[in-house]
Motif scaffolding. Structure first.
Motif, PDB file in Angstrom:
ATOM      1  N   GLY A 147       0.839  -1.194   0.000  1.00 37.44           N
ATOM      2  CA  GLY A 147       0.000   0.000   0.000  1.00 37.44           C
ATOM      3  C   GLY A 147       0.872   1.242   0.000  1.00 37.44           C
ATOM      4  O   GLY A 147       1.823   1.337   0.783  1.00 37.44           O
ATOM      5  N   GLY A 160      -3.165   3.952   0.080  1.00 37.34           N
ATOM      6  CA  GLY A 160      -3.218   2.491   0.169  1.00 37.34           C
ATOM      7  C   GLY A 160      -2.737   1.987   1.512  1.00 37.34           C
ATOM      8  O   GLY A 160      -3.327   1.068   2.103  1.00 37.34           O
ATOM      9  N   GLY A 203       3.120  -1.419   3.973  1.00 42.26           N
ATOM     10  CA  GLY A 203       2.558  -0.105   3.693  1.00 42.26           C
ATOM     11  C   GLY A 203       3.624   0.967   3.772  1.00 42.26           C
ATOM     12  O   GLY A 203       4.525   0.891   4.623  1.00 42.26           O
TER      13      GLY A 203
END
Length: 509
Positions: free
Chosen positions: A77, A81, A163
């Motif tokens: 992500g 995201g 992420g």
């Protein structure tokens, strides 16, 4: 089956840049809207979630269905995201207390983490978010921080999920390419075998299978996209391809004959059509830019259709559509509401009742050039500046006359040839001259003149989405201006356009 990375798009301005960075690693990837997750077969090696103009806290915030992805395959992500993967799965995202835009440095890096391998201390990253992750879900752990952002990057324990609150795809993230390499090659296991040569081989093979012994017609423009599409198709089906090059009377000086000559040397079967008078008579007295574009598009379709029908048993219409056009048509927010009507062959498939083949619709512009190089197309053709479909019609502000076209062709020729002679042409993404609907007072000899003004334009860009004016040398501009005024009857003033896009556009109409 070609292995790939899927990028789910949440509307970020940087989504296409992520795709470019993945492809620079010789790995094929596709962009899909977040609400249209494709079927994830064995060719999909990993998924990247893009950034977004939305906040995850907005009521209308985009929510993807990750049931077939998260925990089942590598997932990264980026910005929105990353915040979505935290907020939606038990973490907390709140508005930032400190500024989180622009450059920052990683004060902490877990170098034992697979995603951060090879990223040095104090690595510069690019932040662009108004929210920040304040609490991570229980099974998440921080793998990088800046002085101001505690959760610059994280991993999900027991999953191949990561992420990043920064943008690894932008130039200002100095080790972003290393991070993307770690994810795409080391974690996803991609083979880095998607090269221009492999694209040519696989595309020619699939075109042979798709088209068989059918006849195909292609509209050539002299530009990079249609040229590369023509050579690819010729390699696949040979004489079953017929190319049509229409002279609309709005091309550059001598361009019609020059382009026809260059195609002859490439072995392409090209029909040249001199349709200058048809276009000019339809454009007579028309000043509105969009009306001019629509007339040119309509007349082109009529002429192309008439010429194509002279060829027996044509089944397919080939188009030089490239990937940004495809993305536009299936974007998160749907097709753009105000696309200029400059695509020469828009409407042709419906009118001619032909099937469409688009051999370049997986490629970005720079990739088209690399494929052209692999096909041994001449650098002179591959390095050509983009030229608008309506041609000089949108560089002549106001109505179109033969006199104005002749003036602008001469001015444009002096400018473009000057760039080439001074080895400046390849430093410019696009250049041209505009004929303005104003006249100015001048003095030539002892006489007062009242003649036309032209504006020169030269920009640098990678894809035309944004552009900056090129700082051409003053000495060069002085000489070009002098040559234009001395050699082109009807022009007594030259100006240089120093506007960037945005807020201006590259063309003036």
């Amino acid at each position: 089956m070609q292995e790939k990375i899927i990028i789910l798009d949440f509307g970020s301005q940087y989504t296409q840049l992520i795709a470019r960075r993945v492809r620079e690693l010789n790995v094929y990837c596709e962009i899909h809207p977040f609400h249209s997750v494709p079927e994830l077969d064995s060719s999909v090696k990993g998924v990247i979630l893009s950034g977004s103009p939305y906040s995850v806290r907005d009521e209308e915030a985009p929510v993807p269905d990750l049931s077939t992805i998260k925990g089942k395959m590598p997932l990264l992500g980026v910005c929105y995201g990353a915040q979505f993967l935290s907020q939606y799965f038990g973490g907390e995202v709140k508005p930032s207390n400190t500024r989180e835009y622009g450059r920052a440095n990683l004060a902490f890096i877990n170098k034992d983490n697979d995603l951060m391998t090879g990223v040095p201390d104090q690595s510069q990253v690019w932040m662009s978010h108004g929210d920040t992750i304040v609490n991570l879900p229980d099974n998440y752990s921080i793998i990088a921080s800046t002085e101001d952002v505690s959760v610059a990057a994280y991993e999900v324990k027991g999953e191949n999920t990561w992420g990043l609150q920064f943008h690894p795809e932008v130039y200002h993230s100095t080790d972003g390419k290393t991070i993307l390499f770690n994810f795409i090659v080391s974690i996803c296991g991609c083979a880095q075998d998607w090269t221009p040569d492999s694209f040519v081989d696989s595309t020619v093979a699939s075109l042979k299978e798709k088209l068989g012994n059918d006849k195909v017609v292609l509209g050539l423009s002299g530009g990079v996209d249609s040229t590369v599409a023509g050579v690819l198709l010729n390699k696949a089906i040979g004489e079953n391809l017929t190319c049509i090059f229409v002279d609309n009377g709005l091309l550059r000086k001598n361009e019609y004959q020059n382009v026809l000559d260059s195609y002859k040397h490439m072995g392409l079967n090209v029909i040249g059509v001199d349709a200058k008078q048809e276009f000019l008579s339809e454009l007579a007295g028309v000043s509105d830019p969009e009306t001019k574009r629509k007339i040119i598009g309509r007349v082109f379709i009529e002429i192309f259709d008439k010429e194509a029908h002279k060829i027996q048993n044509v089944k397919w219409l080939a188009q030089g559509t490239i990937y940004p056009d495809v993305i536009e048509s299936v974007s998160v927010n749907g097709p753009s509401a105000t696309i200029k009507s400059h695509h020469n062959v828009g409407g042709l498939p419906e009118k001619m009742n032909l099937k469409v083949v688009e051999p370049l619709n997986l490629l970005f512009k720079d990739e088209v050039r690399r494929v052209g190089k692999a096909l041994s197309i001449s650098p002179a053709l591959l390095g050509r500046h983009p030229f608008p479909g309506p041609g000089l019609a949108i560089r002549i502000l106001g109505d179109i006359t033969e006199e104005k076209i002749n003036i602008l062709q001469e001015v444009d020729h002096i400018f473009i040839q000057g760039l080439k002679d001074n080895e400046l042409y390849d430093d410019v993404w696009q250049a041209g001259a505009m004929l303005l609907p104003v006249q100015s007072v001048g003095v030539m000899g002892d006489e007062r003149t009242y003649e036309r003004v032209v504006a020169l334009r030269a920009v640098s860009s990678t894809d035309g989405m944004t552009a900056d004016w090129v700082h051409l040398p003053y000495e060069f501009l002085a000489k070009v201006s002098n040559d234009i005024i001395n050699k082109v009857k009807g022009v007594n003033r030259v100006v240089y356009d120093i506007s960037s896009k945005p807020p201006a556009t590259i063309e003036w109409e």
